[in-house]
Scaffold this motif. Structure first.
Motif, PDB file in Angstrom:
ATOM      1  N   MET A 187      27.354  36.511  49.049  1.00 34.73           N
ATOM      2  CA  MET A 187      26.960  36.277  47.571  1.00 34.73           C
ATOM      3  C   MET A 187      28.079  35.778  47.144  1.00 34.73           C
ATOM      4  N   ASN A 188      28.238  34.560  45.908  1.00 39.04           N
ATOM      5  CA  ASN A 188      28.935  34.449  44.582  1.00 39.04           C
ATOM      6  C   ASN A 188      28.614  34.287  43.962  1.00 39.04           C
ATOM      7  N   GLY A 189      30.016  34.442  42.713  1.00 39.90           N
ATOM      8  CA  GLY A 189      29.397  35.076  41.834  1.00 39.90           C
ATOM      9  C   GLY A 189      30.098  33.923  40.095  1.00 39.90           C
ATOM     10  N   GLN A 190      29.423  34.091  39.449  1.00 37.11           N
ATOM     11  CA  GLN A 190      30.238  33.916  38.390  1.00 37.11           C
ATOM     12  C   GLN A 190      29.910  34.460  36.730  1.00 37.11           C
ATOM     13  N   ILE A 191      31.544  34.638  36.125  1.00 42.51           N
ATOM     14  CA  ILE A 191      31.054  35.368  34.524  1.00 42.51           C
ATOM     15  C   ILE A 191      31.709  34.412  33.737  1.00 42.51           C
ATOM     16  N   VAL A 192      30.437  33.698  32.530  1.00 45.15           N
ATOM     17  CA  VAL A 192      30.734  33.003  31.275  1.00 45.15           C
ATOM     18  C   VAL A 192      30.761  34.140  30.665  1.00 45.15           C
ATOM     19  N   LEU A 193      32.743  33.710  30.093  1.00 43.77           N
ATOM     20  CA  LEU A 193      32.473  34.487  29.411  1.00 43.77           C
ATOM     21  C   LEU A 193      32.789  33.847  28.152  1.00 43.77           C
ATOM     22  N   CYS A 194      32.996  34.696  27.107  1.00 45.92           N
ATOM     23  CA  CYS A 194      32.311  34.576  25.032  1.00 45.92           C
ATOM     24  C   CYS A 194      32.856  36.084  24.998  1.00 45.92           C
ATOM     25  N   LYS A 195      33.810  34.886  23.641  1.00 49.13           N
ATOM     26  CA  LYS A 195      35.179  35.420  23.337  1.00 49.13           C
ATOM     27  C   LYS A 195      34.140  37.001  22.439  1.00 49.13           C
ATOM     28  N   GLY A 196      34.897  38.169  22.785  1.00 49.44           N
ATOM     29  CA  GLY A 196      34.340  39.053  21.829  1.00 49.44           C
ATOM     30  C   GLY A 196      32.366  39.929  22.086  1.00 49.44           C
ATOM     31  N   ILE A 197      32.208  39.439  23.091  1.00 53.07           N
ATOM     32  CA  ILE A 197      30.594  39.735  23.875  1.00 53.07           C
ATOM     33  C   ILE A 197      30.992  40.500  25.178  1.00 53.07           C
ATOM     34  N   ASN A 198      31.650  39.576  26.005  1.00 52.36           N
ATOM     35  CA  ASN A 198      31.794  40.117  28.012  1.00 52.36           C
ATOM     36  C   ASN A 198      33.167  40.349  28.138  1.00 52.36           C
ATOM     37  N   TYR A 213      30.313  44.964  45.669  1.00 50.72           N
ATOM     38  CA  TYR A 213      29.754  44.609  46.695  1.00 50.72           C
ATOM     39  C   TYR A 213      30.755  43.789  47.508  1.00 50.72           C
ATOM     40  N   LEU A 214      31.723  43.975  48.318  1.00 44.64           N
ATOM     41  CA  LEU A 214      32.261  43.659  48.546  1.00 44.64           C
ATOM     42  C   LEU A 214      32.244  44.145  50.466  1.00 44.64           C
ATOM     43  N   PRO A 215      31.922  43.323  51.273  1.00 47.72           N
ATOM     44  CA  PRO A 215      32.376  41.835  51.736  1.00 47.72           C
ATOM     45  C   PRO A 215      31.334  41.368  52.096  1.00 47.72           C
ATOM     46  N   HIS A 216      30.066  41.422  50.780  1.00 44.88           N
ATOM     47  CA  HIS A 216      29.026  40.241  50.784  1.00 44.88           C
ATOM     48  C   HIS A 216      29.099  39.325  50.041  1.00 44.88           C
ATOM     49  N   LEU A 217      29.825  40.052  48.600  1.00 41.09           N
ATOM     50  CA  LEU A 217      30.153  39.077  47.563  1.00 41.09           C
ATOM     51  C   LEU A 217      31.491  38.699  47.928  1.00 41.09           C
ATOM     52  N   LYS A 218      31.253  37.371  48.170  1.00 40.47           N
ATOM     53  CA  LYS A 218      33.013  36.973  48.502  1.00 40.47           C
ATOM     54  C   LYS A 218      33.340  36.045  47.537  1.00 40.47           C
ATOM     55  N   SER A 219      33.365  36.170  46.459  1.00 38.14           N
ATOM     56  CA  SER A 219      33.931  36.109  45.231  1.00 38.14           C
ATOM     57  C   SER A 219      33.203  35.489  43.791  1.00 38.14           C
ATOM     58  N   LYS A 258      45.089  44.434  43.441  1.00 36.79           N
ATOM     59  CA  LYS A 258      44.440  45.664  43.916  1.00 36.79           C
ATOM     60  C   LYS A 258      43.580  45.457  45.272  1.00 36.79           C
ATOM     61  N   LEU A 259      42.982  44.308  44.917  1.00 37.51           N
ATOM     62  CA  LEU A 259      41.921  44.229  45.663  1.00 37.51           C
ATOM     63  C   LEU A 259      42.288  43.487  46.980  1.00 37.51           C
ATOM     64  N   TYR A 260      43.196  42.858  47.002  1.00 38.39           N
ATOM     65  CA  TYR A 260      43.856  41.974  48.227  1.00 38.39           C
ATOM     66  C   TYR A 260      44.656  43.047  48.785  1.00 38.39           C
ATOM     67  N   GLU A 261      44.803  44.046  48.103  1.00 34.90           N
ATOM     68  CA  GLU A 261      45.477  45.620  49.206  1.00 34.90           C
ATOM     69  C   GLU A 261      44.627  46.104  50.291  1.00 34.90           C
ATOM     70  N   GLU A 262      43.848  46.376  49.429  1.00 36.46           N
ATOM     71  CA  GLU A 262      42.406  47.108  50.206  1.00 36.46           C
ATOM     72  C   GLU A 262      41.658  46.111  50.854  1.00 36.46           C
ATOM     73  N   TYR A 263      41.017  44.976  50.596  1.00 35.17           N
ATOM     74  CA  TYR A 263      40.322  44.224  51.067  1.00 35.17           C
ATOM     75  C   TYR A 263      40.755  43.042  52.021  1.00 35.17           C
ATOM     76  N   GLY A 264      42.100  42.188  50.798  1.00 35.63           N
ATOM     77  CA  GLY A 264      42.652  41.395  51.480  1.00 35.63           C
ATOM     78  C   GLY A 264      42.574  39.986  51.658  1.00 35.63           C
ATOM     79  N   ILE A 265      41.889  40.181  50.430  1.00 39.62           N
ATOM     80  CA  ILE A 265      40.958  38.655  50.009  1.00 39.62           C
ATOM     81  C   ILE A 265      41.353  38.548  47.998  1.00 39.62           C
ATOM     82  N   HIS A 266      41.587  37.606  47.183  1.00 35.67           N
ATOM     83  CA  HIS A 266      42.226  38.457  45.556  1.00 35.67           C
ATOM     84  C   HIS A 266      40.449  38.418  45.067  1.00 35.67           C
ATOM     85  N   PHE A 267      39.446  38.062  45.516  1.00 36.32           N
ATOM     86  CA  PHE A 267      37.783  38.322  44.826  1.00 36.32           C
ATOM     87  C   PHE A 267      37.699  37.421  43.930  1.00 36.32           C
TER      88      PHE A 267
END
Length: 448
Positions: A187-198, A213-219, A258-267
């Protein structure tokens, strides 16, 4: 096209199995091995075996069962009238940030279609919210091993997700990710960021939950909400400021470390817009984990710069830069987001080719509003109005994404031909790679 009548054949490939079996355009495929074909995935899965039985219906109405021996996974050579072999699924959410709701009236109908189809996620890279998916859909994804599936998360707070998507089932839909994770679906994911909301604390929480959800959620990409000037009557949203962008980047880069040190990806990745708004340098290439989120504007500029630099270095190394012979002026037009990078690359080409002069014009998005800075949302009328009367030289170079895919038509239905006739200049369309940027400029002079 009614499903009980099968799926209509549009074209039969010459020399294919289908041609050998006497199939023709207009015939219909009803079933394979006695199983109903719901869409293209059923067809591909059922037709891969070495021996299959295909029930077809000729144009005249006669049905025939074809017994076919072939190599495993050998294609039958059929193209259907509907590439998906099913109707496209419409989005039933009313997201507070939906850009389609911010479109003006009077544009072509296809621009107002909101898809939320998991099959397009696999085929075309579209992002889906999961709210339009049944358990049957999830089972088919697992059965056919369809991946990657691209998911619009936006937030991992179920109640907030219901609010942002205006769908009371949006929070529960996140449970489907657990099923995909257990099945090992990429899987890959996205977040549309809204100011003051999420953003802020909510963004931090979402990244924390998504990292589970790592490692199956890749980014996961984080992109700022796009706000057009057509927002009357819609949920009140504010644009992000430089200080907001700095906060978002700091938060994401903290998680990357933090995640690179643990999983080797920046995520988790901030889109290019954040760095430009914050007036910070783009991350180095290694931090993009292989550019998994290019379509969301994550790393597009870095990749373009790297490709361009490699292209110029190769030309210089191989002495492909002539001392003379390339003389004249060309022009380029782009959006505000990419302008400083395009200008910088143009300057390097000019240094390598002293006889070449490159004019780069930054096009304001008056049609959608100046908050929209990407070149892919520029209209023909804005480009025309802002280039009229300007020096354009031998040729005008435009980025490929200003046109409708596969056509010479802008977002507002203005044609490339109309632009050329009005501005009295030949326009060349340049792909987004850094190599194509350099090659596109030099091609103008090589043709002279």
């Amino acid at each position: 096209m009614k499903k009980q009548n099968g799926h209509i054949i549009k074209r039969v490939e010459a020399g294919s199995i289908a041609e050998e079996m006497g199939l023709e355009p207009g015939d219909s495929v009803i079933s394979i091995n006695g199983e109903k074909i719901e869409d293209i995935f059923d067809y591909q899965y059922l037709s891969q075996d070495a021996y299959i039985e295909v029930l077809v219906k000729a144009k005249g109405g006669e049905e025939c069962l074809l017994e076919i021996d072939k190599d495993f996974d050998e294609d039958l050579g059929i193209e259907f009238e509907n590439g998906l072999m099913d109707e496209y699924r419409h989005c039933h959410n009313k997201c507070i940030f939906c850009f389609i709701d911010q479109m003006p009236k009077g544009m072509r109908k296809t621009l107002y279609f909101k898809d939320d189809d998991s099959r397009l996620s696999f085929l075309q890279g579209n992002y889906v919210t999961l709210t339009n998916m049944s358990e049957h859909d999830i089972e088919r994804i697992v059965r056919y091993r369809l991946s990657p599936i691209n998911i619009s998360f936006h937030t991992m707070n179920p109640a907030l997700r219901c609010k942002m998507l205006n769908n009371r089932f949006a929070g529960d839909a996140l449970q489907k990710v657990d099923t995909l994770y257990r099945a090992g679906i990429a899987m890959n994911g996205q977040i549309v960021l809204c100011k003051g909301i999420n953003d802020s604390v909510e963004l931090d929480y979402s990244i924390k939950k998504l990292a589970e959800y790592l490692p199956h959620l890749k980014s996961v990409s984080v992109v700022p909400v796009g706000l057009s000037r057509y927002r009357e009557g819609l949920f009140p949203l504010e644009p992000f400021a430089k200080e907001d962008a700095e906060t978002v980047i700091d938060l994401i880069e903290g998680w990357q470390k933090k995640l690179y040190e643990e999983y080797g990806i920046h995520f988790v990745h901030a889109s290019d817009e954040w760095y430009i708004l914050a007036e910070r340098d783009l991350p180095e290439e290694a931090r993009y984990d292989g550019y998994l989120q290019l379509e969301n504007g994550v790393g597009m500029l870095r990749l373009m710069l790297e490709e361009f630099s490699a292209c110029m270095e190769e030309m210089e190394k191989n002495r492909k830069l002539p001392d003379e012979g390339f003389q004249g002026t060309v022009s380029m037009a782009t959006g505000k987001l990419a302008y400083p990078f395009i200008r910088g690359m143009a300057d390097r080409v000019q240094e390598a080719f002293p006889g070449i002069r490159i004019l780069v014009y930054e096009i304001r998005n008056n049609f959608f509003g100046e908050q929209i800075t990407v070149s892919g949302l520029l209209t023909g009328q804005d480009i025309l109005a802002q280039l009229k009367g300007k020096e354009l030289g031998k040729r005008l170079l435009l980025p490929q994404n200003v046109l409708r895919s596969g056509e010479d038509v802008f977002l507002d239905d203005y044609t490339l031909g109309e632009l050329e006739r009005t501005l009295q200049v030949k326009a060349d369309i340049v792909k987004s790679s850094g190599y194509d940027f350099a090659a596109g400029i030099l091609k103008v002079f090589e043709e002279d």
